[in-house]
Structure formats: C-alpha cells, structure tokens
Scaffold this active site. Structure first.
Site, PDB file in Angstrom:
ATOM      1  N   GLU A  69      39.412  -8.768 115.030  1.00 30.13           N
ATOM      2  CA  GLU A  69      39.091 -10.113 115.494  1.00 30.13           C
ATOM      3  C   GLU A  69      38.629 -10.917 114.668  1.00 30.13           C
ATOM      4  O   GLU A  69      37.622 -10.706 113.881  1.00 30.13           O
ATOM      5  CB  GLU A  69      37.991  -9.862 116.698  1.00 30.13           C
ATOM      6  CG  GLU A  69      37.593 -10.832 117.510  1.00 30.13           C
ATOM      7  CD  GLU A  69      36.620 -10.869 118.309  1.00 30.13           C
ATOM      8  OE1 GLU A  69      36.442 -11.728 119.389  1.00 30.13           O
ATOM      9  OE2 GLU A  69      36.090  -9.829 118.585  1.00 30.13           O
TER      10      GLU A  69
ATOM     11  N   ARG B  92      34.244   6.256 112.331  1.00 27.72           N
ATOM     12  CA  ARG B  92      33.881   4.956 111.742  1.00 27.72           C
ATOM     13  C   ARG B  92      33.041   5.187 110.583  1.00 27.72           C
ATOM     14  O   ARG B  92      32.519   6.346 110.128  1.00 27.72           O
ATOM     15  CB  ARG B  92      33.298   3.853 112.434  1.00 27.72           C
ATOM     16  CG  ARG B  92      31.814   4.546 113.080  1.00 27.72           C
ATOM     17  CD  ARG B  92      31.131   3.589 114.063  1.00 27.72           C
ATOM     18  NE  ARG B  92      30.869   2.288 113.511  1.00 27.72           N
ATOM     19  CZ  ARG B  92      30.709   1.122 114.147  1.00 27.72           C
ATOM     20  NH1 ARG B  92      30.702   1.247 115.586  1.00 27.72           N
ATOM     21  NH2 ARG B  92      30.778   0.046 113.793  1.00 27.72           N
TER      22      ARG B  92
ATOM     23  N   LYS C   6      28.304  -7.088 112.987  1.00 25.83           N
ATOM     24  CA  LYS C   6      28.683  -8.533 112.784  1.00 25.83           C
ATOM     25  C   LYS C   6      27.828  -9.339 113.385  1.00 25.83           C
ATOM     26  O   LYS C   6      27.571 -10.376 112.606  1.00 25.83           O
ATOM     27  CB  LYS C   6      30.262  -8.685 113.274  1.00 25.83           C
ATOM     28  CG  LYS C   6      31.204  -8.219 112.744  1.00 25.83           C
ATOM     29  CD  LYS C   6      32.754  -8.723 113.362  1.00 25.83           C
ATOM     30  CE  LYS C   6      34.005  -8.147 112.546  1.00 25.83           C
ATOM     31  NZ  LYS C   6      35.119  -8.727 113.020  1.00 25.83           N
TER      32      LYS C   6
END
Length: 584
Positions: A45, A287, A297
């Site tokens: 994104e 992850r 983020k």
C-alpha cells in the site's frame, strides 16, 4: 540401482534444504498446476516508505519468481486515498530496484475499480450483498464474539434494487463518510468472524492520487486483494501470518467471482476471466520482527511528522532508504534474509544478526582508510619539520587485487584521544609516557610527554620516532604490543561524523503497549562529531560510498556531503558492543 538411489537421496536432500514455500512451488511445477506458470506479485500500500520487514516479502516474491523462470509484478494496493500518496509510489519503486529486482509490470488496485464495482453490483443482484446504514460501532457490536454468534443487521434483507440504488448514490457523493457501507451477505454464525457479513465497500471522499474524484466508494482490502490477484493471473499469493485467518474469505470471494464470470452472458464484466481452470492460492509466512526496532507504519510516520528523526531516510529508521543511507548494502540485506529464512512461526530476530550480515559483506568490499574522530595532536619531536613521507596503505587485506593507496606522514599527526592515557593500567598497550607503539604502516614511536590546557584537558602528546623501525629497515621487525592509526595534520581533511545507534532502548518496543513509545527512545541514538579528520584519499568520496575507518567501524558518505564538506555515517562498529553492554 545404486545410481538411482543416489539421485533420489540427492533429490530428497535438496528438497529438505528448501523452505516450505519453495517446496510448494517445486511441487506445483511438477504437478503442472496453473499450466506450469509461476506468477507472483508484491502488493504494497503506498501509504509510507518500505521497511526492512518488506524486504523479506520482496526477496520471496521477486526471488522465487526469478529462480523458477516466472514473473513478479508490482501492484500498488491503492484502495484508501486518505493515506496514500504518489511520493510513496516512487519511493517503493526505488527501493525494489536498490535491492536488485525488476518487476514484470506495474499494476494498481485502482486499475480494477470499475470491475470490482461491477462485481459488487452483481453480488447485490444475487442477494449476496446489501447496503448497511449502521455505524461502525453498531456493526462491531452486532458481529458478536469468537464464542458468540453475531446478530443480523436490520438492513440484511433490504431489497436488491434498493441497495443497488443506494450504492450508486454513495458513489455519486450523496452521503457522508461513515453513514453507509456495502456488506457481503455471508454467515453471521460462522466461527470465523471475518465471514460475519464483512464490509466490502465504504465511502471515502478524499481525492485519489490516480483517479481524482471519480470514485467516492472504495473496496476493502479483503474484497479487492484476491480479485486483483485473479484479474492479473497470479498463481502464488504470499503474505504474512496475520492474514492466515483471512485466507478462507480470500478463497470465498474468488469462488464468488469465478461463479459470476462463468455465467452465460457476454457483458464486459465476464470478459475479465483470464484463464480456464485457474485460481490463485494464498500462503502465509512469518513476518520479520527485529529487536530494538519499531515496524509500525503509523509510529514511523509519527516519528517523521514530529521531527524526532530527520525524514523517512534517517539512518536510524528501519526503512530501506534509511538502511541505504546508513551504508547497508543490498547484498547484506539478501544475506540476512537468507539466514533467517521463512517459517510458519512468528518470533523476533536479534538486530545484531542484520549488523553481522553487513559487517561480513563490507569486510570484503570496503576500502580501509584512516580517520580520527576524536582527535588530539601527536608531535614527533625528532622528526624533521619540513619532511613528508608517503606510505603505502592497503585498500583491503581481504582482496589483494584492490591494491594500495598513498598516505602522507609528517611531524605533526592527529591520533584518537583514547589512544593516549596519562596514568595507564598494566594492560594498556597504547601511548603512555615511556611506552612504545607502532604508528600503522610507518614507524614505532616512544611517548615522551604531553601538554594540558587550563582545564586539565590534554591538548598535545609528544613522542620520538625510531627511524630504523620503518618497513624494510633493520628494526622493522621489532615487536611492540600496540598499533594505532593516525592522519597527518597538514594533509588531513575536516569531516563531520555521525554516529548512529539503535533508535529504541528496549528489546521489543512493540510489546510495550502500556508505555508512551516516546519514553522508549534511545537519547544517544545519534551523536554528531564536527571536528573529525580523515586522510586525503577521501577528498572525492561519493554519496553512499562505503569505507572502513580503521579500528573504528564501517562508514559511508552521506548525501549531505557537498561543496567540500564531508559527512560520514557510521553503518556499524567493527564489533557488536551493544550485546556486551546488555549482558548478553
């Protein structure tokens, strides 16, 4: 028979060395699944800069596609214009190229807004979606709990024609954000809460960075992601473990899409079918979590906006552009990812392993140069005042082909302050009155005294050089226990040196949920030393060029270096001192 058995054993051993995802790829190819195609995608994104966690996904998506003669496309998941920007699109592309990868094609989720809208309309007509007018709080409460079934929305049985009309008017901007959503009509009693009539469209009136104000309704990730994979022909959709519970919904929406595409009609929507007997498959992997590192983020953006760091590429940031500016190499990132591998179990990796990877890589590449970052003057009282000698300095002892360069030697030198001690303990092997040391690649010197200023600070150290101890001279093999580095006062270049350290003081800042993350920041994460001196060899150092400052650490030239002003960033010290301090 023996040869056949040996080949089978080798095949099994090779299979064991592959991670579970690569084993799946080789199995799919062997079975001819999806017409022997391997097509992946990296779908960030564009709402921030890529961080080290994304590097793990990039190496998987692009790396395996390349290894097995497939293609990896880049797709921007731009379904939330309120957080996205073209700046992030450009930075993402730059970071992927820096890591050494090239995508097949560039796609955007916004490329499919019309197809997704048409699909949503078809779901409404089929009684599989409806417009809900509840608030987000009401919907969350009405969904129930993992142990308690949800309750149906009062709008769940709204006539299809009414929902289609409202959906059209939502997109025309007639209603405010948050007043209406489009929900899939699935199963409010499902044990998987993602199936309890998930929201698939919401109203957002922020202009989109590509489509402007054309759209006022935007698809949710769960609705857009699988369909985008299908439209592009993706065979393997890899994502991190938090999406494992989303996989059944991913599959359900693709099933619903294929059902609609298989219906006998010739409308534009049905032309979106890309392959017969084809579907993408989602697989999850762990992850990347690093000690002393924050990956959120939202928190990273906060650090930038509050000017706690100097932008997204601040060398303390875990962003790829931050690591690049700090002096990490693409090869060190690749080697680190290979070391940690891919599993089905989440954990936290010691950041020291990443630092080890860059030390290993730079050790074979970085030119060795002399730099004194905390200087004191050393005067060789018996060396001629007007004499200058040039000594050969090895560029990289790990690579003889790298050759040598010349370094100037004179009567006045700069040495590190901690290479002299007035009252030294027994195990101190550097300069102290009456003690001898070797000045790297030149002479042995004997300390004879020092001078202090009115504050008691040592300003000058005095020594005599021993002429016969130069390489090739009679006493060149004379043994001393200490060797120190230096630069010539009259030949040195002034430089600014930035010493970077870990941004957070705690091992796992993400787990400190009861604390303000500002309180977890390391106050010593950056020290700027203005009056440092480096040898003349660095006068033409280019931005991002890396060096080993002898006995100090690995450094690279910061882009701020210009107009004769040299600025160097410390990538890592020569040794991991942090773990020792922490008692590991």
């Amino acid at each position: 028979m023996e040869n056949i058995m040996s080949e089978n054993v080798l095949t099994e051993e090779k299979k064991k060395s592959l991670n579970f995802i690569e084993q799946m790829v080789t199995s799919d190819l062997a079975e001819g699944r999806n017409n022997n195609r391997i097509q992946t995608r990296f779908p960030p994104e564009p709402n921030g800069y890529l961080h080290i966690g994304h590097a793990k996904a990039i190496c998987l998506d692009f790396g395996l596609a390349k290894k097995y003669n497939g293609v990896c496309n880049l797709r921007f998941d731009d379904t939330n214009p309120s957080k996205e920007d073209a700046e992030y699109v450009n930075s993402i592309q730059e970071d992927i190229k820096w890591l050494g990868f090239q995508w097949g094609k560039v796609y955007y989720a916004s490329d499919y807004f019309q197809q997704l809208y048409d699909f949503a309309v078809r779901l409404i007509k089929a009684g599989k979606a409806y417009i809900d007018e509840q608030t987000s709080e009401q919907i969350a409460q009405q969904k129930g709990t993992p142990t308690q079934s949800g309750t149906e929305s009062p709008y769940r049985n709204r006539p299809a024609e009414e929902s289609i009309d409202l959906f059209r008017r939502m997109n025309e901007g007639e209603f405010d954000e948050g007043t209406m959503t489009l929900r899939a009509r699935l199963d409010m009693t499902s044990s998987n809460m993602h199936f309890r009539d998930p929201i698939i469209y919401r109203i957002i009136k922020t202009p989109h960075h590509r489509t402007g104000t054309h759209w006022k309704v935007y698809p949710m990730y769960d609705f857009a992601h699988g369909e985008s994979d299908y439209f592009e022909g993706v065979t393997h959709s890899w994502c991190t473990l938090e999406f494992e519970v989303h996989r059944p919904l991913y599959d359900r929406f693709i099933d619903m899409l294929v059902d609609e595409l298989n219906k006998e009609n010739n409308d534009d929507f049905s032309k979106n079918k890309v392959y017969e007997d084809y579907r993408p498959y989602q697989t999850e992997f762990n992850r990347l979590n690093l000690t002393y590192t924050m990956m959120s983020k939202r928190k990273l953006l906060q650090l930038v906006q509050e000017k706690i760091v100097n932008g997204w590429d601040d060398p303390r940031m875990p962003t790829l552009c931050g690591y690049r500016r700090r002096g990490f190499t693409p090869e060190s990132i690749h080697n680190f990812i290979n070391m940690i591998g891919y599993t089905k179990y989440d954990g936290i990796i010691d950041v020291a392993l990443l630092e080890h990877a860059v030390r290993e890589d730079l050790n074979t590449k970085a030119k060795r140069v002399a730099a004194v970052i905390n200087p004191v003057k050393l005067i060789l009282t018996n060396y001629p005042e007007d004499k200058v000698e040039l000594f050969d300095s090895v560029n990289n002892p790990e690579n003889p082909a790298a050759g040598t360069h010349k370094i100037a030697f004179s009567r006045e030198l700069y040495i590190e302050k901690n290479d002299f001690m007035e009252d030294a303990p027994k195990n101190y092997f550097r300069l102290t009155p009456g003690q001898e040391v070797r000045l790297r690649c030149s002479y042995i010197v004997r300390c004879t005294g020092f001078r202090k200023d009115e504050n008691g600070e040592i300003t000058e150290v005095y020594a005599e050089y021993l002429p016969d101890t130069k390489s090739g001279m009679p006493d060149s093999s004379r043994k001393v226990k200490g060797t120190i580095h230096w630069v010539s006062v009259h030949h040195a270049l002034t430089a600014e040196v930035r010493l970077y350290d870990r941004l957070f003081m705690v091992e796992n800042p993400a787990e400190e949920k009861d604390k303000d993350f500002h309180d977890l920041l390391n106050p010593d994460s950056l020290k700027i030393l203005k009056n440092c001196f480096v040898e003349e060899e660095l006068k033409d150092a280019k931005p991002y060029e890396y060096f080993q400052f002898q006995r100090t650490g690995y450094f690279n030239t910061d882009p701020d270096s210009k107009d004769g002003k040299l600025v160097f960033n410390r990538t890592v010290p020569l040794k991991d001192t942090w773990s020792k301090v922490k008692g590991k």
